[in-house]
Enzyme design. Structure first.
Site, PDB file in Angstrom:
ATOM      1  N   HIS A 192      -5.566  17.159  38.019  1.00 18.77           N
ATOM      2  CA  HIS A 192      -5.401  17.585  39.410  1.00 18.77           C
ATOM      3  C   HIS A 192      -4.708  16.507  40.241  1.00 18.77           C
ATOM      4  O   HIS A 192      -4.602  16.633  41.462  1.00 18.77           O
ATOM      5  CB  HIS A 192      -6.765  17.914  40.030  1.00 18.77           C
ATOM      6  CG  HIS A 192      -7.415  19.147  39.495  1.00 18.77           C
ATOM      7  ND1 HIS A 192      -6.709  20.308  39.271  1.00 18.77           N
ATOM      8  CD2 HIS A 192      -8.701  19.412  39.143  1.00 18.77           C
ATOM      9  CE1 HIS A 192      -7.540  21.229  38.792  1.00 18.77           C
ATOM     10  NE2 HIS A 192      -8.730  20.710  38.701  1.00 18.77           N
ATOM     11  N   MET A 233     -11.513  36.402  30.228  1.00 20.66           N
ATOM     12  CA  MET A 233     -11.701  34.987  30.541  1.00 20.66           C
ATOM     13  C   MET A 233     -13.118  34.732  31.076  1.00 20.66           C
ATOM     14  O   MET A 233     -13.773  33.760  30.692  1.00 20.66           O
ATOM     15  CB  MET A 233     -10.665  34.537  31.573  1.00 20.66           C
ATOM     16  CG  MET A 233      -9.233  34.519  31.085  1.00 20.66           C
ATOM     17  SD  MET A 233      -8.820  33.073  30.074  1.00 20.66           S
ATOM     18  CE  MET A 233      -8.817  31.775  31.309  1.00 20.66           C
TER      19      MET A 233
END
Length: 328
Positions: free
Chosen positions: A141, A265
């Protein structure tokens, strides 16, 4: 000369962060090259700068909660010729999170939790990545300016995929994430204030996006948008396959599209992070309830925000994007 300059976070912002986030994993906050991060990051910052980068590395970069996990699974499956058996391995093991250790100070937790056994990708994510066999798949990130030097100077052929998402939806998803995994105890309005004032970890938000958007024409960089993935996942899969120099036929495309569906998912323990949530709950590290994957919709942020904050976000986004061709 140091590659990272550390400065203090504004005292008022620091007080709010320390008040609203449980201190289980954190000893305060700082700015690394003007990016908000936990103080613990300082222990690892230079190691990240000096990391060795390999030609066949594949990096997925993003601001938190912009479709990172979804993109990781898509990239890994394409790059590994749809090896769904291999994809049963826990995602953080096969696609580790570089900033995991700098983000969560388990050294602070372990003395009080002697029965808490940490895998290397948690206790030292940088060392874990260094030891991986090639090709490596790495998530971060970190904004572009905090990436390892050898990745930024483009001295290798390593590939970077960046995924971006509109500010309101990112804010809502980040709020739920921080409640579930980072000990946030405040309300949504307070979180919105932190988000729009660029006071949360990995902020400033738009600077983060522009760091990669400005390099979208680099042949080793692919810029994706969450909204495009929701609208036409097949096209994004094909685009990603071309970027990774992989062939994918129509039948494979359909199978992968099903594997990447939100329901698939959400129910897939290899990617839904429920094992991490369970560990945190077992050891009383986090008190919030919920799931890592919630709805995956576009536009949810606007629906949950007050009209006041919708206006604030609209004006903020317009100001930040006024000179850019980037639109959400």
């Amino acid at each position: 000369m140091a590659d990272i300059t550390y400065t203090d976070v504004d005292s008022e912002v620091s007080d709010i962060l320390n008040k609203c986030f449980l201190t289980s994993f954190r000893n305060g906050y700082l700015k690394a090259n003007d990016v908000v991060l936990p103080v613990y990051f300082k222990k690892f910052g230079q190691r990240i700068q000096d990391m060795d980068i390999r030609d066949d590395d594949v990096w997925v970069c993003s601001y938190p909660k912009t479709g990172t996990t979804w993109t990781q699974e898509m990239v890994w499956c394409i790059a590994n010729d749809l090896d769904f058996e291999g994809a049963k391995q826990f995602l953080p093991e096969r696609f580790p999170f570089l900033d995991h250790t700098p983000l969560f100070d388990y050294e602070k937790v372990l003395p009080e939790k002697p029965d808490l056994k940490l895998p290397l990708y948690v206790s030292d994510s940088i060392e874990y990545i260094d030891k991986l066999e090639s090709p490596r798949f790495i998530k971060t990130h970190l904004p572009y300016k905090l990436l390892p030097k050898k990745l930024k100077d483009r001295s290798t052929k390593a590939k970077i995929l960046y995924v971006a998402r509109n500010a309101k939806d990112t804010c809502l998803s980040y709020f739920h994430h921080c409640c579930l995994l980072e000990g946030y105890t405040g309300n949504f309005d307070d979180f919105c204030k932190l988000f729009v004032s660029d006071s949360l970890c990995f902020s400033p938000f738009f600077d983060h996006i522009f760091g990669y958007w400005d390099r979208r024409d680099d042949p080793h960089v692919l810029f994706l948008k969450y909204e495009d993935m929701k609208k036409d996942l097949r096209s994004v899969i094909r685009q990603t396959a071309r970027f990774l120099n992989k062939e994918i036929d129509d039948d494979q495309l359909l199978v992968l599209e099903d594997h990447l569906s939100f329901e698939s998912m959400k129910n897939n323990r290899a990617v839904n992070y429920e094992p991490v949530v369970e560990i945190n709950k077992t050891h009383n590290l986090i008190k919030a309830e919920g799931t890592f994957m919630r709805s995956g919709t576009v536009g949810g942020g606007k629906q949950k925000m007050s009209p006041e904050f919708v206006k604030i976000f609209d004006e903020w986004e317009e100001k930040c994007l006024v000179t850019s061709t980037l639109k959400f």
